[in-house]
Design a protein around this motif. Structure first.
Motif: not given
Lengths: 152, 152
Positions: A20-21, A28-31, B79-81
């Motif tokens: 979801m994130l 979509s640019k950062r996960e 932000h990837q944890g």
């Protein structure tokens, strides 16, 4: 619509939460959503779960995770030693938007803030999301502050 | 000017800290400075001190407290944890404003955020304090977000 239930997230929810994130214009640019999940997400989940001042909440329908948010409770000296609740990372699954899931998530956070004795609920919302600003205003939030960020 | 030193606050600093919080255009409306201090401030101080993700920092000169801020470190899934540092309750004693104490406090928070592995430092500043907005912008912060509050 089947009943929507809110509860604390478990490790088993993590794949769906990160999906979801990542399924979001800014997210979509950062996960980095791939299976198995990058370990960074598991480490963050463990840190959140271990902290009694943080709660990761999911909204579920028919045992499927369709929404997420994080609530952080913080003691401050200001406002006569008042606690605050901060809401962050609110996302609703694309397939169920417009059905009031976001409202349920925020109402749940407000209720938790009251239970925890907070005098204030706060959040920041990206100025690139004008529809989110209006959503929070409808729920009673006021944009009284500038939300300032410094990337390290 | 004598050297300014930054360190974690102790219980002995609390009277002076609350005096600073109350000696402020907005703070004067919401704080209660009297001696002995109302117990609510002591309770908040104990909660902050007991939490390894919160740091109450004072700036001192010649053993006198002349500034204060609180830093909160929060683990997030987004932000990837990534961990974030949030700065709140920044105040400088009226008698020493304009001498760079505020800058030292913010720089200290940024340094602590780096030590703690944060990817972001954030704060909200009341839109009634335009001079504070400019201060934070000079230090590299961007007003990319709306800071929304809901009083309970």
């Amino acid at each position: 619509m089947a009943e929507v239930r809110l509860r604390e997230a478990t490790k088993q929810d993590l794949d769906k939460i990160v999906a979801m994130l990542a399924d979001d214009r800014l997210g979509s640019k950062r996960e980095r959503y791939e299976l198995p999940l990058p370990e960074c997400y598991l480490h963050a989940f463990m840190a959140i779960s271990a902290d009694q001042n943080n709660e990761l909440i999911v909204a579920c329908r028919d045992n499927e995770v369709i929404g997420v948010e994080q609530i952080t409770f913080t003691p401050y000296l200001t406002h006569q030693g008042g606690w605050r609740a901060t809401i962050e990372g609110v996302r609703v699954s694309a397939s169920v938007r417009g059905l009031g899931i976001g409202t349920k998530l925020i109402q749940y956070a407000i209720d938790r803030a009251k239970v925890r004795g907070c005098h204030l609920v706060q959040l920041t919302t990206d100025k690139q999301r004008p529809e989110a600003l209006q959503f929070y205003q409808r729920l009673g939030f006021s944009a009284t502050h500038e939300g300032m960020k410094l990337k390290l």
